[in-house]
Design an enzyme around this catalytic site. Structure first.
Site, PDB file in Angstrom:
ATOM      1  N   ARG A 221      28.164   3.392  -6.819  1.00 15.24           N
ATOM      2  CA  ARG A 221      28.869   2.374  -7.095  1.00 15.24           C
ATOM      3  C   ARG A 221      30.007   1.888  -5.691  1.00 15.24           C
ATOM      4  O   ARG A 221      30.361   2.756  -5.426  1.00 15.24           O
ATOM      5  CB  ARG A 221      29.940   2.354  -8.251  1.00 15.24           C
ATOM      6  CG  ARG A 221      29.083   2.453  -9.757  1.00 15.24           C
ATOM      7  CD  ARG A 221      28.412   0.974  -9.923  1.00 15.24           C
ATOM      8  NE  ARG A 221      27.896   0.866 -11.292  1.00 15.24           N
ATOM      9  CZ  ARG A 221      26.720   1.202 -11.629  1.00 15.24           C
ATOM     10  NH1 ARG A 221      25.848   1.135 -10.505  1.00 15.24           N
ATOM     11  NH2 ARG A 221      26.215   0.906 -12.750  1.00 15.24           N
ATOM     12  N   HIS A 269      21.559  -3.832  -3.366  1.00 19.36           N
ATOM     13  CA  HIS A 269      21.527  -3.267  -4.717  1.00 19.36           C
ATOM     14  C   HIS A 269      20.213  -2.975  -5.286  1.00 19.36           C
ATOM     15  O   HIS A 269      19.820  -3.617  -6.474  1.00 19.36           O
ATOM     16  CB  HIS A 269      22.571  -3.916  -5.785  1.00 19.36           C
ATOM     17  CG  HIS A 269      22.864  -2.738  -6.736  1.00 19.36           C
ATOM     18  ND1 HIS A 269      24.068  -3.123  -7.405  1.00 19.36           N
ATOM     19  CD2 HIS A 269      22.302  -1.905  -7.326  1.00 19.36           C
ATOM     20  CE1 HIS A 269      24.358  -2.131  -8.197  1.00 19.36           C
ATOM     21  NE2 HIS A 269      23.054  -1.238  -8.384  1.00 19.36           N
TER      22      HIS A 269
END
Length: 306
Positions: A221, A269
């Site tokens: 993250r 991502h």
């Protein structure tokens, strides 16, 4: 049985078709405000209103491995929150991390830059023993990454909150082992869940403990990393660079310095994407198990955050 689908930024129809095929007699529908209460919820970053309206839930199924966004909500007490165990993500993560490690170790980024200038270059081969890889987080994804890296004969070190034993990986655990883990690592891979304890864990104080010439790979993250500290340590020469797949704000803003820094590689991502068919099969199997009163794997402990 009623299943409510509430997944932000996700194309709903293929998920609905898959769940309906698994449960032909069920009412499977996309959630809308005021809809009838469901027995089970399939979610990704749902609004609080969705949770507040679902007063009869027997289980909440998250369509990703990370549950940090879901745990920020006020969840109904006693209702199990279930994450995906793997569903095809661990092999993708192993591919991504091994590629990033090998690209840095073999200096392929330098060869690519030379090739763009038409330059035929040579770099002295480096020793794997000089590039121990530290994997921070040894869950399903971290363990798969550690085992994959060991197949390329890199020294692999692992750190987790609780003690683990993984073949081919030297494991450290807990706060007592954290600094020793960092000091033994030259390449640091972050695969931790995001919790209050791991927020900003990659900061000046921790990254400075890596071996000189360290390299950072973040596939967990964005909030694990203090962006300014990473850049400062690269610019000072203590760190060689980074490969980053996750960011505090996504998409990464156009003006962010990560885009243009010569020693930072950015990807959107994409290190491990949810594979829909595998995920539907796993969720359907767990719903069926709960219907039979059986325990299921992947139940989240809200106190730990994963």
């Amino acid at each position: 049985m009623r299943i409510s689908f509430c997944c932000t930024d996700t194309k709903a129809q293929p998920w609905l078709e898959g769940l309906r095929a698994a449960f032909p007699g069920a009412d499977v529908a996309v959630w809308s405000a005021g809809a009838a209460p469901a027995d089970y919820a399939v979610v990704w970053a749902p609004p609080q209103q969705f949770i507040d309206e679902q007063l009869q839930l027997k289980g909440i199924f998250n369509i990703g491995a990370g549950v940090d966004a879901l745990l920020k909500l006020r969840l109904p007490p006693g209702v199990p929150v279930v994450r995906l165990d793997d569903a095809g993500m661990s092999v993708q993560m192993a591919e991504y991390v091994c590629h990033a490690v090998i690209r840095h170790f073999r200096e392929f980024d330098g060869y690519e830059a030379d090739a763009r200038q038409g330059k035929w270059s040579y770099r002295k081969p480096r020793l794997r023993t000089d590039f121990p890889v530290g994997v921070m987080g040894l869950g399903v994804l971290g363990e798969r990454v550690g085992r994959a890296l060991a197949q390329f004969d890199f020294p692999v070190i692992g750190w987790s909150r609780s003690a683990k034993a993984i073949e081919g990986v030297q494991c450290f655990s807990g706060q007592a082992g954290f600094n020793d883990f960092l000091a033994a690592s030259r390449i640091l891979v972050c695969l931790l869940p995001l919790t209050p304890d791991t927020d900003n864990i990659m900061c000046q104080g921790t990254l400075a403990r890596l071996k000189p010439g360290g390299y950072v790979i973040n596939v967990a993250r964005g909030s694990h990393l203090v962006d300014e500290d990473l850049i400062a340590l690269i610019d000072s020469g203590h760190l060689a660079g980074a490969t980053l797949d996750v960011f505090r704000t996504e998409p990464l803003p156009a003006a962010h310095p990560f885009w243009t820094h010569p020693n930072i590689t950015v990807t959107p991502h994409t290190s491990a994407r949810t594979l829909r068919e595998e995920s539907i099969a796993q969720i359907a199997g767990k719903i069926a198990a709960l219907q039979r009163g059986e325990a299921v794997a992947g139940v989240v402990d809200p106190a730990r955050g994963y």
